[in-house]
Design a protein around this motif. Structure first.
Motif, PDB file in Angstrom:
ATOM      1  N   ALA A 105       0.837  -1.207   0.000  1.00  0.00           N
ATOM      2  CA  ALA A 105       0.000   0.000   0.000  1.00  0.00           C
ATOM      3  C   ALA A 105       0.869   1.253   0.000  1.00  0.00           C
ATOM      4  O   ALA A 105       1.943   1.255  -0.583  1.00  0.00           O
ATOM      5  N   ASP A 106       0.418   2.305   0.634  1.00  0.00           N
ATOM      6  CA  ASP A 106       1.125   3.586   0.574  1.00  0.00           C
ATOM      7  C   ASP A 106       2.074   3.818   1.745  1.00  0.00           C
ATOM      8  O   ASP A 106       2.652   4.883   1.867  1.00  0.00           O
ATOM      9  N   GLN A 107       2.275   2.825   2.601  1.00  0.00           N
ATOM     10  CA  GLN A 107       3.150   3.041   3.757  1.00  0.00           C
ATOM     11  C   GLN A 107       4.623   2.897   3.427  1.00  0.00           C
ATOM     12  O   GLN A 107       5.463   3.183   4.259  1.00  0.00           O
ATOM     13  N   GLY A 108       4.957   2.436   2.247  1.00  0.00           N
ATOM     14  CA  GLY A 108       6.349   2.244   1.872  1.00  0.00           C
ATOM     15  C   GLY A 108       6.723   0.780   1.913  1.00  0.00           C
ATOM     16  O   GLY A 108       6.067  -0.025   2.565  1.00  0.00           O
ATOM     17  N   SER A 109       7.761   0.444   1.196  1.00  0.00           N
ATOM     18  CA  SER A 109       8.193  -0.940   1.076  1.00  0.00           C
ATOM     19  C   SER A 109       9.659  -1.072   1.444  1.00  0.00           C
ATOM     20  O   SER A 109      10.474  -0.229   1.077  1.00  0.00           O
ATOM     21  N   SER A 110       9.972  -2.140   2.114  1.00  0.00           N
ATOM     22  CA  SER A 110      11.364  -2.457   2.422  1.00  0.00           C
ATOM     23  C   SER A 110      12.041  -2.924   1.141  1.00  0.00           C
ATOM     24  O   SER A 110      11.513  -3.788   0.424  1.00  0.00           O
ATOM     25  N   ALA A 122       8.908   4.424  -1.296  1.00  0.00           N
ATOM     26  CA  ALA A 122       7.458   4.627  -1.345  1.00  0.00           C
ATOM     27  C   ALA A 122       7.109   5.333  -2.651  1.00  0.00           C
ATOM     28  O   ALA A 122       7.959   5.981  -3.269  1.00  0.00           O
ATOM     29  N   PHE A 123       5.867   5.194  -3.056  1.00  0.00           N
ATOM     30  CA  PHE A 123       5.390   5.896  -4.246  1.00  0.00           C
ATOM     31  C   PHE A 123       5.311   7.393  -3.963  1.00  0.00           C
ATOM     32  O   PHE A 123       4.966   7.802  -2.854  1.00  0.00           O
ATOM     33  N   THR A 124       5.582   8.202  -4.976  1.00  0.00           N
ATOM     34  CA  THR A 124       5.470   9.652  -4.817  1.00  0.00           C
ATOM     35  C   THR A 124       4.025  10.124  -4.944  1.00  0.00           C
ATOM     36  O   THR A 124       3.679  11.173  -4.421  1.00  0.00           O
ATOM     37  N   VAL A 125       3.196   9.357  -5.622  1.00  0.00           N
ATOM     38  CA  VAL A 125       1.803   9.733  -5.850  1.00  0.00           C
ATOM     39  C   VAL A 125       0.916   9.055  -4.809  1.00  0.00           C
ATOM     40  O   VAL A 125       0.957   7.824  -4.676  1.00  0.00           O
ATOM     41  N   PRO A 126       0.128   9.808  -4.076  1.00  0.00           N
ATOM     42  CA  PRO A 126      -0.777   9.197  -3.096  1.00  0.00           C
ATOM     43  C   PRO A 126      -1.736   8.213  -3.767  1.00  0.00           C
ATOM     44  O   PRO A 126      -2.218   8.446  -4.871  1.00  0.00           O
ATOM     45  N   GLU A 127      -1.968   7.102  -3.129  1.00  0.00           N
ATOM     46  CA  GLU A 127      -2.882   6.053  -3.581  1.00  0.00           C
ATOM     47  C   GLU A 127      -2.449   5.377  -4.885  1.00  0.00           C
ATOM     48  O   GLU A 127      -3.253   4.758  -5.572  1.00  0.00           O
ATOM     49  N   MET A 128      -1.163   5.478  -5.230  1.00  0.00           N
ATOM     50  CA  MET A 128      -0.652   4.811  -6.422  1.00  0.00           C
ATOM     51  C   MET A 128      -0.770   3.299  -6.297  1.00  0.00           C
ATOM     52  O   MET A 128      -1.053   2.612  -7.272  1.00  0.00           O
ATOM     53  N   ALA A 129      -0.592   2.776  -5.098  1.00  0.00           N
ATOM     54  CA  ALA A 129      -0.702   1.329  -4.883  1.00  0.00           C
ATOM     55  C   ALA A 129      -2.093   0.832  -5.267  1.00  0.00           C
ATOM     56  O   ALA A 129      -2.217  -0.199  -5.947  1.00  0.00           O
ATOM     57  N   ASP A 130      -3.131   1.547  -4.871  1.00  0.00           N
ATOM     58  CA  ASP A 130      -4.499   1.149  -5.227  1.00  0.00           C
ATOM     59  C   ASP A 130      -4.716   1.215  -6.733  1.00  0.00           C
ATOM     60  O   ASP A 130      -5.366   0.349  -7.313  1.00  0.00           O
ATOM     61  N   PHE A 131      -4.173   2.231  -7.367  1.00  0.00           N
ATOM     62  CA  PHE A 131      -4.282   2.360  -8.818  1.00  0.00           C
ATOM     63  C   PHE A 131      -3.637   1.155  -9.508  1.00  0.00           C
ATOM     64  O   PHE A 131      -4.219   0.560 -10.409  1.00  0.00           O
ATOM     65  N   ILE A 132      -2.448   0.784  -9.075  1.00  0.00           N
ATOM     66  CA  ILE A 132      -1.747  -0.349  -9.677  1.00  0.00           C
ATOM     67  C   ILE A 132      -2.520  -1.635  -9.450  1.00  0.00           C
ATOM     68  O   ILE A 132      -2.649  -2.458 -10.364  1.00  0.00           O
ATOM     69  N   LYS A 133      -3.070  -1.816  -8.260  1.00  0.00           N
ATOM     70  CA  LYS A 133      -3.868  -3.016  -7.989  1.00  0.00           C
ATOM     71  C   LYS A 133      -5.076  -3.083  -8.916  1.00  0.00           C
ATOM     72  O   LYS A 133      -5.406  -4.149  -9.430  1.00  0.00           O
ATOM     73  N   ARG A 134      -5.732  -1.950  -9.141  1.00  0.00           N
ATOM     74  CA  ARG A 134      -6.888  -1.940 -10.045  1.00  0.00           C
ATOM     75  C   ARG A 134      -6.468  -2.287 -11.465  1.00  0.00           C
ATOM     76  O   ARG A 134      -7.160  -3.036 -12.161  1.00  0.00           O
ATOM     77  N   GLN A 135      -5.345  -1.767 -11.928  1.00  0.00           N
ATOM     78  CA  GLN A 135      -4.873  -2.050 -13.281  1.00  0.00           C
ATOM     79  C   GLN A 135      -4.500  -3.517 -13.431  1.00  0.00           C
ATOM     80  O   GLN A 135      -4.764  -4.128 -14.460  1.00  0.00           O
ATOM     81  N   HIS A 136      -3.902  -4.079 -12.411  1.00  0.00           N
ATOM     82  CA  HIS A 136      -3.485  -5.473 -12.462  1.00  0.00           C
ATOM     83  C   HIS A 136      -4.696  -6.398 -12.582  1.00  0.00           C
ATOM     84  O   HIS A 136      -4.653  -7.377 -13.308  1.00  0.00           O
ATOM     85  N   HIS A 137      -5.761  -6.088 -11.889  1.00  0.00           N
ATOM     86  CA  HIS A 137      -6.953  -6.943 -11.925  1.00  0.00           C
ATOM     87  C   HIS A 137      -7.695  -6.839 -13.239  1.00  0.00           C
ATOM     88  O   HIS A 137      -8.438  -7.746 -13.593  1.00  0.00           O
ATOM     89  N   GLU A 138      -7.473  -5.764 -13.990  1.00  0.00           N
ATOM     90  CA  GLU A 138      -8.158  -5.597 -15.271  1.00  0.00           C
ATOM     91  C   GLU A 138      -7.460  -6.347 -16.396  1.00  0.00           C
ATOM     92  O   GLU A 138      -8.030  -6.559 -17.447  1.00  0.00           O
ATOM     93  N   LEU A 139      -6.215  -6.754 -16.194  1.00  0.00           N
ATOM     94  CA  LEU A 139      -5.468  -7.431 -17.258  1.00  0.00           C
ATOM     95  C   LEU A 139      -5.979  -8.820 -17.512  1.00  0.00           C
ATOM     96  O   LEU A 139      -6.498  -9.519 -16.785  1.00  0.00           O
TER      97      LEU A 139
END
Length: 64
Positions: A5-10, A47-64
């Motif tokens: 999500a948007d909390q950042g990734s190790s 972390a992503f620079t754009v807020p809620e980018m993780a949700d956007f990517i998840k939505r795009q992945h499910h549409e493929l």
């Protein structure tokens, strides 16, 4: 990173998920930072620079 999500990734966790060494991902990390897509939120994390980018990517992945 979208899994975290948007909390950042190790960076170590990202490398583990990709079955790669963290050092081998450094050039890609640098390119993504240079393009402004991610930033180093703290030592060993990105972390992503754009807020809620993780949700956007998840939505795009499910549409493929």
């Amino acid at each position: 990173m979208a899994l975290d999500a948007d909390q950042g990734s190790s960076t170590g966790e990202i490398a583990q998920r990709l079955s790669a060494k963290a050092t081998s991902l450094a050039p890609t990390r640098g390119q993504l930072i240079a393009k402004g897509l991610i930033y180093s939120s703290e030592y060993g994390k990105v972390a992503f620079t754009v807020p809620e980018m993780a949700d956007f990517i998840k939505r795009q992945h499910h549409e493929l």
